[in-house]
Design a protein around this motif. Structure first.
Motif, PDB file in Angstrom:
ATOM      1  N   ALA A  23      49.327  73.898   6.628  1.00 31.43           N
ATOM      2  CA  ALA A  23      50.737  74.157   6.313  1.00 31.43           C
ATOM      3  C   ALA A  23      50.873  74.715   4.900  1.00 31.43           C
ATOM      4  O   ALA A  23      51.634  75.665   4.664  1.00 31.43           O
ATOM      5  N   ILE A  24      50.106  74.160   3.955  1.00 29.19           N
ATOM      6  CA  ILE A  24      50.131  74.658   2.575  1.00 29.19           C
ATOM      7  C   ILE A  24      49.621  76.090   2.536  1.00 29.19           C
ATOM      8  O   ILE A  24      50.208  76.958   1.873  1.00 29.19           O
ATOM      9  N   ALA A  25      48.541  76.359   3.271  1.00 33.72           N
ATOM     10  CA  ALA A  25      47.965  77.710   3.300  1.00 33.72           C
ATOM     11  C   ALA A  25      48.961  78.717   3.866  1.00 33.72           C
ATOM     12  O   ALA A  25      49.070  79.843   3.366  1.00 33.72           O
ATOM     13  N   ILE A  26      49.697  78.323   4.885  1.00 30.87           N
ATOM     14  CA  ILE A  26      50.698  79.217   5.488  1.00 30.87           C
ATOM     15  C   ILE A  26      51.807  79.507   4.481  1.00 30.87           C
ATOM     16  O   ILE A  26      52.223  80.651   4.306  1.00 30.87           O
ATOM     17  N   GLY A  27      52.274  78.470   3.781  1.00 33.60           N
ATOM     18  CA  GLY A  27      53.309  78.651   2.764  1.00 33.60           C
ATOM     19  C   GLY A  27      52.861  79.576   1.648  1.00 33.60           C
ATOM     20  O   GLY A  27      53.613  80.448   1.209  1.00 33.60           O
ATOM     21  N   LEU A  28      51.625  79.416   1.197  1.00 39.06           N
ATOM     22  CA  LEU A  28      51.099  80.267   0.119  1.00 39.06           C
ATOM     23  C   LEU A  28      50.912  81.710   0.578  1.00 39.06           C
ATOM     24  O   LEU A  28      51.204  82.648  -0.171  1.00 39.06           O
ATOM     25  N   SER A  29      50.445  81.896   1.807  1.00 38.76           N
ATOM     26  CA  SER A  29      50.242  83.262   2.293  1.00 38.76           C
ATOM     27  C   SER A  29      51.574  83.986   2.467  1.00 38.76           C
ATOM     28  O   SER A  29      51.680  85.186   2.208  1.00 38.76           O
ATOM     29  N   GLU A  30      52.606  83.252   2.879  1.00 37.96           N
ATOM     30  CA  GLU A  30      53.938  83.853   2.994  1.00 37.96           C
ATOM     31  C   GLU A  30      54.459  84.248   1.610  1.00 37.96           C
ATOM     32  O   GLU A  30      55.069  85.304   1.446  1.00 37.96           O
ATOM     33  N   ALA A  31      54.199  83.402   0.613  1.00 40.41           N
ATOM     34  CA  ALA A  31      54.618  83.707  -0.758  1.00 40.41           C
ATOM     35  C   ALA A  31      53.892  84.943  -1.280  1.00 40.41           C
ATOM     36  O   ALA A  31      54.493  85.793  -1.950  1.00 40.41           O
ATOM     37  N   ARG A  32      52.609  85.055  -0.961  1.00 35.27           N
ATOM     38  CA  ARG A  32      51.836  86.249  -1.374  1.00 35.27           C
ATOM     39  C   ARG A  32      52.411  87.504  -0.743  1.00 35.27           C
ATOM     40  O   ARG A  32      52.505  88.546  -1.383  1.00 35.27           O
ATOM     41  N   ARG A  33      52.742  87.394   0.551  1.00 31.01           N
ATOM     42  CA  ARG A  33      53.308  88.548   1.263  1.00 31.01           C
ATOM     43  C   ARG A  33      54.604  89.015   0.633  1.00 31.01           C
ATOM     44  O   ARG A  33      54.892  90.216   0.606  1.00 31.01           O
ATOM     45  N   GLU A  34      55.390  88.052   0.122  1.00 29.98           N
ATOM     46  CA  GLU A  34      56.665  88.399  -0.513  1.00 29.98           C
ATOM     47  C   GLU A  34      56.484  88.859  -1.957  1.00 29.98           C
ATOM     48  O   GLU A  34      57.455  89.248  -2.607  1.00 29.98           O
ATOM     49  N   GLY A  35      55.244  88.795  -2.458  1.00 29.74           N
ATOM     50  CA  GLY A  35      54.962  89.293  -3.805  1.00 29.74           C
ATOM     51  C   GLY A  35      55.215  88.298  -4.916  1.00 29.74           C
ATOM     52  O   GLY A  35      55.347  88.682  -6.079  1.00 29.74           O
ATOM     53  N   LYS A  36      55.260  87.021  -4.585  1.00 32.51           N
ATOM     54  CA  LYS A  36      55.475  86.003  -5.610  1.00 32.51           C
ATOM     55  C   LYS A  36      54.166  85.705  -6.327  1.00 32.51           C
ATOM     56  O   LYS A  36      53.087  86.015  -5.825  1.00 32.51           O
ATOM     57  N   VAL A  76      51.186  83.993  -7.122  1.00 35.31           N
ATOM     58  CA  VAL A  76      50.300  83.001  -6.518  1.00 35.31           C
ATOM     59  C   VAL A  76      48.875  83.456  -6.805  1.00 35.31           C
ATOM     60  O   VAL A  76      48.573  84.639  -6.653  1.00 35.31           O
ATOM     61  N   PRO A  77      47.978  82.561  -7.239  1.00 36.39           N
ATOM     62  CA  PRO A  77      46.592  82.969  -7.483  1.00 36.39           C
ATOM     63  C   PRO A  77      45.946  83.543  -6.228  1.00 36.39           C
ATOM     64  O   PRO A  77      46.314  83.181  -5.108  1.00 36.39           O
ATOM     65  N   ALA A  78      44.978  84.426  -6.432  1.00 34.84           N
ATOM     66  CA  ALA A  78      44.302  85.075  -5.308  1.00 34.84           C
ATOM     67  C   ALA A  78      43.553  84.046  -4.476  1.00 34.84           C
ATOM     68  O   ALA A  78      43.112  83.017  -4.977  1.00 34.84           O
ATOM     69  N   ARG A  79      43.433  84.354  -3.191  1.00 34.03           N
ATOM     70  CA  ARG A  79      42.719  83.485  -2.265  1.00 34.03           C
ATOM     71  C   ARG A  79      41.252  83.434  -2.620  1.00 34.03           C
ATOM     72  O   ARG A  79      40.671  84.449  -3.014  1.00 34.03           O
ATOM     73  N   LYS A  80      40.623  82.292  -2.456  1.00 37.72           N
ATOM     74  CA  LYS A  80      39.184  82.197  -2.638  1.00 37.72           C
ATOM     75  C   LYS A  80      38.562  82.759  -1.371  1.00 37.72           C
ATOM     76  O   LYS A  80      38.774  82.248  -0.287  1.00 37.72           O
ATOM     77  N   SER A  81      37.797  83.829  -1.518  1.00 36.25           N
ATOM     78  CA  SER A  81      37.251  84.468  -0.330  1.00 36.25           C
ATOM     79  C   SER A  81      36.021  83.728   0.155  1.00 36.25           C
ATOM     80  O   SER A  81      35.253  83.167  -0.616  1.00 36.25           O
ATOM     81  N   ALA A  82      35.838  83.745   1.440  1.00 40.44           N
ATOM     82  CA  ALA A  82      34.683  83.096   2.045  1.00 40.44           C
ATOM     83  C   ALA A  82      33.417  83.843   1.670  1.00 40.44           C
ATOM     84  O   ALA A  82      32.341  83.277   1.605  1.00 40.44           O
ATOM     85  N   LYS A  83      33.570  85.143   1.422  1.00 36.42           N
ATOM     86  CA  LYS A  83      32.421  85.971   1.097  1.00 36.42           C
ATOM     87  C   LYS A  83      31.756  85.494  -0.196  1.00 36.42           C
ATOM     88  O   LYS A  83      30.540  85.365  -0.271  1.00 36.42           O
ATOM     89  N   SER A  84      32.547  85.200  -1.236  1.00 38.12           N
ATOM     90  CA  SER A  84      31.976  84.795  -2.510  1.00 38.12           C
ATOM     91  C   SER A  84      31.339  83.417  -2.421  1.00 38.12           C
ATOM     92  O   SER A  84      30.296  83.162  -3.020  1.00 38.12           O
ATOM     93  N   SER A  85      31.929  82.517  -1.659  1.00 39.82           N
ATOM     94  CA  SER A  85      31.330  81.188  -1.520  1.00 39.82           C
ATOM     95  C   SER A  85      30.045  81.266  -0.704  1.00 39.82           C
ATOM     96  O   SER A  85      29.108  80.509  -0.943  1.00 39.82           O
ATOM     97  N   ALA A  86      29.987  82.185   0.247  1.00 44.13           N
ATOM     98  CA  ALA A  86      28.767  82.366   1.032  1.00 44.13           C
ATOM     99  C   ALA A  86      27.657  82.931   0.154  1.00 44.13           C
ATOM    100  O   ALA A  86      26.498  82.551   0.290  1.00 44.13           O
ATOM    101  N   LYS A  87      28.022  83.831  -0.765  1.00 43.43           N
ATOM    102  CA  LYS A  87      27.028  84.399  -1.684  1.00 43.43           C
ATOM    103  C   LYS A  87      26.450  83.320  -2.577  1.00 43.43           C
ATOM    104  O   LYS A  87      25.258  83.280  -2.840  1.00 43.43           O
ATOM    105  N   LYS A  88      27.315  82.420  -3.072  1.00 42.85           N
ATOM    106  CA  LYS A  88      26.865  81.348  -3.953  1.00 42.85           C
ATOM    107  C   LYS A  88      25.885  80.434  -3.236  1.00 42.85           C
ATOM    108  O   LYS A  88      24.859  80.056  -3.777  1.00 42.85           O
ATOM    109  N   SER A  89      26.207  80.058  -1.993  1.00 43.00           N
ATOM    110  CA  SER A  89      25.328  79.164  -1.256  1.00 43.00           C
ATOM    111  C   SER A  89      24.012  79.855  -0.907  1.00 43.00           C
ATOM    112  O   SER A  89      22.956  79.233  -0.917  1.00 43.00           O
TER     113      SER A  89
END
Length: 100
Positions: free
Chosen positions: A43-56, A58-71
């Motif tokens: 629910a929090i993720a949905i609220g944040l993504s809607e805020a991003r879409r509206e241009g408010k 909000v810090p950038a999403r942590k991408s799965a790609k970067s966490s996969a690179k780290k591991s």
């Protein structure tokens, strides 16, 4: 005393709050098929993504790609440490002495 800047806009927190209330009421839907959201985190993720879409703000999403690179980096480091400890086995040929 210096004031620090907000990470999230006030409007973004309103969007998250609205999403949380919808989830509690059981009317928050997710994705294409529109399944009910039961998870608080979702629910929090949905609220944040809607805020991003509206241009408010909000810090950038942590991408799965970067966490996969780290591991992957961590696992390759540990693998390289274990591979350097190779034991070499000396092979000696035994002379076969055949007595005639």
């Amino acid at each position: 005393m210096a004031r620090t800047a907000r990470k999230y806009a006030k409007g973004a927190s309103k969007d998250v709050e609205r999403a949380m209330k919808k989830r509690k009421a059981g009317t928050l839907k997710s994705g294409g098929p529109g399944r009910k959201v039961k998870s608080r985190k979702q629910a929090i993720a949905i609220g944040l993504s809607e805020a991003r879409r509206e241009g408010k703000k909000v810090p950038a999403r942590k991408s799965a790609k970067s966490s996969a690179k780290k591991s992957a980096k961590k696992s390759s480091k540990s693998a390289s440490k274990t591979s350097t400890k190779k034991t070499t086995k000396k092979t000696t040929k035994k002379k076969s002495s055949k007595k005639n």
